[in-house]
Design a protein around this motif. Sequence first.
Motif, PDB file in Angstrom:
ATOM      1  N   PRO A 182      22.713  39.232  23.080  1.00  0.00           N
ATOM      2  CA  PRO A 182      21.482  39.579  23.223  1.00  0.00           C
ATOM      3  C   PRO A 182      20.714  38.512  24.245  1.00  0.00           C
ATOM      4  O   PRO A 182      20.964  37.207  24.089  1.00  0.00           O
ATOM      5  N   ASN A 183      19.744  39.053  25.060  1.00  0.00           N
ATOM      6  CA  ASN A 183      18.958  38.137  25.772  1.00  0.00           C
ATOM      7  C   ASN A 183      19.420  37.131  26.824  1.00  0.00           C
ATOM      8  O   ASN A 183      18.940  36.247  27.074  1.00  0.00           O
ATOM      9  N   ILE A 184      20.760  37.766  27.424  1.00  0.00           N
ATOM     10  CA  ILE A 184      21.455  37.038  28.494  1.00  0.00           C
ATOM     11  C   ILE A 184      21.480  37.984  29.433  1.00  0.00           C
ATOM     12  O   ILE A 184      22.017  39.036  29.371  1.00  0.00           O
ATOM     13  N   LYS A 185      20.857  37.534  30.540  1.00  0.00           N
ATOM     14  CA  LYS A 185      20.848  38.560  31.749  1.00  0.00           C
ATOM     15  C   LYS A 185      22.569  38.944  32.155  1.00  0.00           C
ATOM     16  O   LYS A 185      23.165  37.983  32.198  1.00  0.00           O
ATOM     17  N   PRO A 186      22.786  39.949  32.530  1.00  0.00           N
ATOM     18  CA  PRO A 186      24.296  40.571  32.724  1.00  0.00           C
ATOM     19  C   PRO A 186      24.677  39.947  34.033  1.00  0.00           C
ATOM     20  O   PRO A 186      23.644  39.528  35.144  1.00  0.00           O
ATOM     21  N   PHE A 187      25.815  39.472  34.078  1.00  0.00           N
ATOM     22  CA  PHE A 187      26.350  38.879  35.386  1.00  0.00           C
ATOM     23  C   PHE A 187      26.652  40.270  36.177  1.00  0.00           C
ATOM     24  O   PHE A 187      27.000  41.390  35.834  1.00  0.00           O
ATOM     25  N   LEU A 188      26.610  40.041  37.619  1.00  0.00           N
ATOM     26  CA  LEU A 188      26.803  41.100  38.375  1.00  0.00           C
ATOM     27  C   LEU A 188      28.393  40.966  39.078  1.00  0.00           C
ATOM     28  O   LEU A 188      28.597  39.851  39.538  1.00  0.00           O
ATOM     29  N   ALA A 189      28.783  42.066  39.244  1.00  0.00           N
ATOM     30  CA  ALA A 189      30.082  42.074  39.970  1.00  0.00           C
ATOM     31  C   ALA A 189      29.748  42.381  41.422  1.00  0.00           C
ATOM     32  O   ALA A 189      28.737  42.769  42.018  1.00  0.00           O
ATOM     33  N   ASP A 190      30.712  41.396  42.196  1.00  0.00           N
ATOM     34  CA  ASP A 190      30.326  41.362  43.763  1.00  0.00           C
ATOM     35  C   ASP A 190      30.295  42.902  44.480  1.00  0.00           C
ATOM     36  O   ASP A 190      31.347  43.907  43.909  1.00  0.00           O
ATOM     37  N   SER A 191      29.668  43.117  45.428  1.00  0.00           N
ATOM     38  CA  SER A 191      29.825  44.522  46.346  1.00  0.00           C
ATOM     39  C   SER A 191      31.259  44.255  46.895  1.00  0.00           C
ATOM     40  O   SER A 191      31.817  43.204  46.912  1.00  0.00           O
ATOM     41  N   TYR A 192      31.617  45.322  47.323  1.00  0.00           N
ATOM     42  CA  TYR A 192      33.020  45.430  48.142  1.00  0.00           C
ATOM     43  C   TYR A 192      32.969  46.390  48.923  1.00  0.00           C
ATOM     44  O   TYR A 192      32.199  47.629  48.873  1.00  0.00           O
ATOM     45  N   THR A 193      33.640  46.399  50.329  1.00  0.00           N
ATOM     46  CA  THR A 193      33.747  47.453  51.025  1.00  0.00           C
ATOM     47  C   THR A 193      35.425  47.651  51.361  1.00  0.00           C
ATOM     48  O   THR A 193      36.143  46.623  51.567  1.00  0.00           O
ATOM     49  N   PHE A 203      48.176  58.550  53.782  1.00  0.00           N
ATOM     50  CA  PHE A 203      46.927  57.682  53.611  1.00  0.00           C
ATOM     51  C   PHE A 203      47.430  55.984  53.503  1.00  0.00           C
ATOM     52  O   PHE A 203      48.311  55.829  52.835  1.00  0.00           O
ATOM     53  N   PHE A 204      46.737  55.576  54.195  1.00  0.00           N
ATOM     54  CA  PHE A 204      46.609  53.810  53.880  1.00  0.00           C
ATOM     55  C   PHE A 204      45.439  53.443  53.660  1.00  0.00           C
ATOM     56  O   PHE A 204      44.532  53.275  54.529  1.00  0.00           O
ATOM     57  N   ASN A 205      45.240  53.159  52.347  1.00  0.00           N
ATOM     58  CA  ASN A 205      43.808  52.883  51.799  1.00  0.00           C
ATOM     59  C   ASN A 205      43.773  51.193  51.750  1.00  0.00           C
ATOM     60  O   ASN A 205      44.833  50.537  51.607  1.00  0.00           O
ATOM     61  N   ASN A 206      42.428  50.784  51.813  1.00  0.00           N
ATOM     62  CA  ASN A 206      41.975  49.305  51.901  1.00  0.00           C
ATOM     63  C   ASN A 206      43.119  48.408  52.717  1.00  0.00           C
ATOM     64  O   ASN A 206      43.665  47.625  52.115  1.00  0.00           O
ATOM     65  N   ILE A 207      42.926  48.698  53.852  1.00  0.00           N
ATOM     66  CA  ILE A 207      43.998  48.036  54.822  1.00  0.00           C
ATOM     67  C   ILE A 207      43.705  46.500  55.011  1.00  0.00           C
ATOM     68  O   ILE A 207      44.625  45.717  55.485  1.00  0.00           O
ATOM     69  N   PHE A 208      42.506  46.245  54.757  1.00  0.00           N
ATOM     70  CA  PHE A 208      42.180  44.645  54.810  1.00  0.00           C
ATOM     71  C   PHE A 208      42.402  44.048  53.496  1.00  0.00           C
ATOM     72  O   PHE A 208      41.902  42.790  53.185  1.00  0.00           O
ATOM     73  N   ASN A 209      42.901  44.456  52.407  1.00  0.00           N
ATOM     74  CA  ASN A 209      43.047  44.144  51.068  1.00  0.00           C
ATOM     75  C   ASN A 209      41.862  43.539  50.423  1.00  0.00           C
ATOM     76  O   ASN A 209      41.688  42.266  49.874  1.00  0.00           O
ATOM     77  N   SER A 210      40.574  44.310  50.513  1.00  0.00           N
ATOM     78  CA  SER A 210      39.416  43.775  50.157  1.00  0.00           C
ATOM     79  C   SER A 210      39.453  44.080  48.480  1.00  0.00           C
ATOM     80  O   SER A 210      40.161  44.970  48.051  1.00  0.00           O
ATOM     81  N   LYS A 211      38.995  43.012  47.894  1.00  0.00           N
ATOM     82  CA  LYS A 211      38.894  43.100  46.247  1.00  0.00           C
ATOM     83  C   LYS A 211      37.695  43.301  45.747  1.00  0.00           C
ATOM     84  O   LYS A 211      36.622  43.186  46.175  1.00  0.00           O
ATOM     85  N   GLY A 212      37.764  44.507  44.774  1.00  0.00           N
ATOM     86  CA  GLY A 212      36.478  45.131  44.131  1.00  0.00           C
ATOM     87  C   GLY A 212      37.001  45.491  42.856  1.00  0.00           C
ATOM     88  O   GLY A 212      37.792  46.206  42.793  1.00  0.00           O
TER      89      GLY A 212
END
Length: 299
Positions: free
Chosen positions: A253-264, A282-291
Amino acid sequence: NLAPNVQLTNGDPVISRDYSYRLLLQELMTINEYLKLSLGLRYSQMSGLNENTISTNGGSVWDPLFGLILTPYKNLNFFASYTTTTSLRGAGNLLEDKVTQIGATREKQIEAGIKAEWFDNRLRFNATLFHILNNNLTYAALDDAGRNTGYYIKAGNLKRKGVELELTGKILRNMDAVIGYSYLDAGYHDSPYYHEGSTPMNVANHMANSWLNYSFFEGFLRDLSIGAGVYYVGERPFAEYTYQILPGHNVQPNIKPFLADSYTTVNLQAGYRMNKVQLRFFFNNIFNSKGYTSYYRGG
């Protein structure tokens, strides 16, 4: 296989039945070429029997629906709607005091926006503003071991408001495009546990997507299509912001939640049509973005 210290015993069977009745009346009126109205009224009733005694007293409720479409010019439409939906399924469940019934949960939704078409319907644009209120939300009360106690805890109300934008159509005879964006502001209100206005877990304020597809109609590349798309998810809280410990839930309680980074992510596709059969690759996430897409509460 059962552990040696686990014993199962037969108990008396319990017979229970739920009865649900609904009636929907709706009327669509065309006032003139510029105005259409939609009126509706939904009646819902729910009750239950458990060993010939009332076990679920959901009650009954009337939900109104209203909508209009205004067309000042051809292919340009303004719309607005108001809808209510009531859930009676858990209305007879009891809170932690084992006496008070939860009552009905109601959703109220207001929408307004624009739908437009240009260039002989080759290009379409939609814009929608929305405001949704879910009141009297509850969640299951757990014991210290994380087991369901069969009782419930009030979670308060959840408000969601935002905008959705979408542009679709054919830029060229053989080129299709889709572009979309949404903004969502969601927060808990009037809750005994969640901080006022705090965002539900894993809800992003901003999301966007786009897609472009090109088809070959002539030459040696005929029947081949290629496409590319971009998908964006904004940062999201991966915990909940509470005033106090939630029984059975591992949330500090009373601890602000941490945020997951945005991703593309950037995605590609290729398709080929042979008579009535079409193959797509299909070839998805060709630049190996982490989300990160999911999170275990309290983990």
